[in-house]
Design an enzyme around this catalytic site. Structure first.
Site, PDB file in Angstrom:
ATOM      1  N   PRO A 138      41.180  37.713  43.887  1.00 13.78           N
ATOM      2  CA  PRO A 138      39.784  37.840  44.329  1.00 13.78           C
ATOM      3  C   PRO A 138      39.152  36.455  44.386  1.00 13.78           C
ATOM      4  O   PRO A 138      38.607  35.963  43.398  1.00 13.78           O
ATOM      5  CB  PRO A 138      39.153  38.732  43.255  1.00 13.78           C
ATOM      6  CG  PRO A 138      39.957  38.459  42.030  1.00 13.78           C
ATOM      7  CD  PRO A 138      41.343  38.137  42.479  1.00 13.78           C
ATOM      8  N   ASP A 152      39.935  31.399  41.903  1.00 14.62           N
ATOM      9  CA  ASP A 152      40.208  32.770  41.485  1.00 14.62           C
ATOM     10  C   ASP A 152      39.082  33.205  40.549  1.00 14.62           C
ATOM     11  O   ASP A 152      38.942  32.672  39.445  1.00 14.62           O
ATOM     12  CB  ASP A 152      41.571  32.818  40.779  1.00 14.62           C
ATOM     13  CG  ASP A 152      42.014  34.234  40.437  1.00 14.62           C
ATOM     14  OD1 ASP A 152      41.152  35.121  40.361  1.00 14.62           O
ATOM     15  OD2 ASP A 152      43.232  34.433  40.234  1.00 14.62           O
ATOM     16  N   HIS A 153      38.296  34.190  40.992  1.00 13.89           N
ATOM     17  CA  HIS A 153      37.131  34.604  40.208  1.00 13.89           C
ATOM     18  C   HIS A 153      37.524  35.333  38.921  1.00 13.89           C
ATOM     19  O   HIS A 153      36.666  35.612  38.077  1.00 13.89           O
ATOM     20  CB  HIS A 153      36.227  35.498  41.057  1.00 13.89           C
ATOM     21  CG  HIS A 153      34.773  35.177  40.919  1.00 13.89           C
ATOM     22  ND1 HIS A 153      34.175  34.914  39.706  1.00 13.89           N
ATOM     23  CD2 HIS A 153      33.789  35.050  41.842  1.00 13.89           C
ATOM     24  CE1 HIS A 153      32.893  34.666  39.880  1.00 13.89           C
ATOM     25  NE2 HIS A 153      32.622  34.734  41.179  1.00 13.89           N
ATOM     26  N   ARG A 154      38.803  35.632  38.747  1.00 13.72           N
ATOM     27  CA  ARG A 154      39.249  36.278  37.522  1.00 13.72           C
ATOM     28  C   ARG A 154      39.323  35.300  36.357  1.00 13.72           C
ATOM     29  O   ARG A 154      39.246  35.707  35.196  1.00 13.72           O
ATOM     30  CB  ARG A 154      40.621  36.933  37.727  1.00 13.72           C
ATOM     31  CG  ARG A 154      40.646  38.050  38.754  1.00 13.72           C
ATOM     32  CD  ARG A 154      42.081  38.522  39.005  1.00 13.72           C
ATOM     33  NE  ARG A 154      42.929  37.461  39.532  1.00 13.72           N
ATOM     34  CZ  ARG A 154      44.218  37.622  39.838  1.00 13.72           C
ATOM     35  NH1 ARG A 154      44.802  38.808  39.663  1.00 13.72           N
ATOM     36  NH2 ARG A 154      44.922  36.615  40.316  1.00 13.72           N
ATOM     37  N   CYS A 158      37.453  32.293  36.078  1.00 12.50           N
ATOM     38  CA  CYS A 158      36.200  31.604  35.772  1.00 12.50           C
ATOM     39  C   CYS A 158      35.106  32.101  36.697  1.00 12.50           C
ATOM     40  O   CYS A 158      35.364  32.797  37.674  1.00 12.50           O
ATOM     41  CB  CYS A 158      36.352  30.084  35.893  1.00 12.50           C
ATOM     42  SG  CYS A 158      36.576  29.503  37.588  1.00 12.50           S
TER      43      CYS A 158
END
Length: 476
Positions: free
Chosen positions: A268, A446-448, A450
């Site tokens: 994501p 990758d928003h997972r 940070c």
């Protein structure tokens, strides 16, 4: 008689499962030594020489230049040095080897490979270490103008007792099965009578010619140009247009496609960007070049130095998101060091060499590594270890004359920084309009691992260093 040693195409590292045979460096009948290069193969990573783990006389070459070979399948058969052979026995061995090439079990392939490591050198690829001995080498026949000597009939003709068609690879069998081609009806044109992909494709072309309907009427004006009408088989069913080309997806393009697809499907991602006044950096480098024209780092090396500084301050972007050991939970793995990858465009496609422990290098040392690895990548000579293992990627797409790009993260990394071209743009300096050297930085993350605060902090750190390089380099 002595049985030939069958050398299987070895594991080429980085999860690669196939390679294209570019060129044979030996011929049937040549006497070779342990670790002597026998073939050049092109993987999705680089062009490498494959050494032989055996000494002796080349009996069979399992494949032809241009053919794609699977790891664990026969590459070359070598008779032990001093072995006594007779024509029928060699032909029988050739037939047995060809049968094994049709569908060897994975366990048998693994056992054979282990035995090769014990009996031979263990030198899977040049430069990867060897544990075996050495044997004599000489050429039994001269090669003239690069033409391989003629092969004895006993080595090139399949045995009459052969029960199954000799097929070079699973791909050939699959193409034949899907096209309804009976392999037993084909005569192979490869070494030892192996049925090659071209043989099956020729049979399929014959079937299409026999069953295709009459050509469609030409479009208005086509007849006056003297161009033949396209047949039904060459028309795309969705668009109705004639198919001009078909390009197999293989090599670098195949790996890039798989990697990018996995990145987009699993990560994501989010993107942040900023325009940066790079005037001070450009001027600083120009001053350094006047004082030391031969050893001044390039602008990318300076930016790489700022990137490693930023990753030390924001280590969340130098991680990997993966399954935990229990297989049920996820974990974020951090690294004690930075392997900085940089995108390099080559004739073979886009590759990403990585600079090991980049955080320990100065701008000048980073520049030297960028130049060295870029040349190896362009020449196709980079080792698999030099084209993988990155923890963060720097992508300079400004060389293509573009300002920005929402790049795709180089899986399994979690971030990529893009650098656009540096151009003159109007900029407000101390309340007044001025012309400055401006570059756009784009960070995809990758928003997972940070949130925007971390991504923005890292991007701002790099931007501030570019705008104030003197103070930034003094602090590094």
């Amino acid at each position: 008689m002595s049985e030939p040693n069958v050398f299987l195409l070895p594991d080429l590292g980085e999860g690669l499962t196939e390679a294209e045979l570019v060129n044979w460096l030996v011929a049937v009948g040549d006497e070779i030594r342990v670790d002597q290069p026998i073939a050049e193969v092109e993987t999705a990573k680089s062009l490498v020489e494959v050494p032989s783990p055996y000494a002796g006389t080349v009996a069979i070459l399992h494949g032809e230049p241009g053919q794609t070979l699977d790891v664990g399948k026969p590459l070359i058969s070598v008779l032990p040095a001093g072995a006594v052979t007779d024509a029928p026995a060699v032909a029988e061995t050739s037939a047995e080897t060809a049968k094994e090439a049709v569908a060897p079990s994975s366990e048998a392939a693994a056992n054979t490979y282990r035995e090769e490591e014990k009996a031979g050198s263990g030198n899977v690829l040049i430069g990867y270490g060897t544990s075996g001995g050495h044997g004599p080498t000489r050429r039994t026949r001269a090669r003239r103008d690069g033409i391989a000597p003629a092969k004895p009939a006993s080595l090139t003709q399949p045995a009459a007792a052969e029960l199954r068609p000799a097929v070079s690879s699973p791909l050939v069998r699959r193409i034949a099965r899907e096209g309804g081609v009976d392999l037993s009806s084909l005569k192979g044109t490869g070494a030892a009578g192996l049925i090659m992909r071209r043989d099956v494709e020729a049979a399929l072309a014959g079937q299409r010619s026999a069953t295709a309907p009459a050509p469609l009427a030409t479009q208005p004006g086509a007849a006056t140009l003297g161009e033949p009408a396209a047949s039904y088989a060459d028309i795309d069913s969705r668009t109705g247009l004639a198919i001009a080309t078909r390009t197999p997806v293989k090599g670098v393009r195949k790996v890039v496609a798989a990697n990018m697809s996995r990145s987009r499907s699993e990560i994501p991602e989010a993107t942040v960007w900023v325009d940066v006044d790079a005037t001070a950096l450009v001027e600083t480098r120009a001053d350094l070049k006047k004082r030391n024209p031969d050893h001044t780092p390039g602008l990318l090396a300076f930016i790489a130095r700022f990137v490693t500084s930023g990753l030390k301050r924001f280590p969340e972007l130098n991680t990997r998101f993966q399954d935990a050991a229990d297989g049920e939970t996820k974990e974020i793995v951090g690294f004690d060091g930075i392997n900085l990858g940089f995108a390099a465009q080559t004739d073979r496609g886009l590759v990403v060499p990585s600079i090991r422990n980049a955080e320990k290098l100065s701008a000048r040392e980073l520049d030297a590594e960028i130049r060295r690895l870029s040349k190896l990548a362009r020449d196709g000579k980079a080792a698999p270890a030099e084209l993988g293992g990155g923890t963060f990627t720097l992508n300079n797409y400004g060389v293509f004359g573009v300002d920005g790009s929402a790049a795709i993260i180089n899986y399994p990394e979690v971030a990529i920084l893009g650098v656009g071209r540096i151009i003159d743009r109007p900029w407000v300096v101390d309340g007044e309009l001025a012309v400055r050297k401006v570059v756009e930085l784009t960070l995809v993350f990758d928003h997972r691992v940070c949130d925007g605060g971390t991504a923005g902090g890292f991007l701002r750190h790099v931007a501030d260093a570019i705008e104030n390089p003197a103070s930034a380099l003094a602090d590094l």
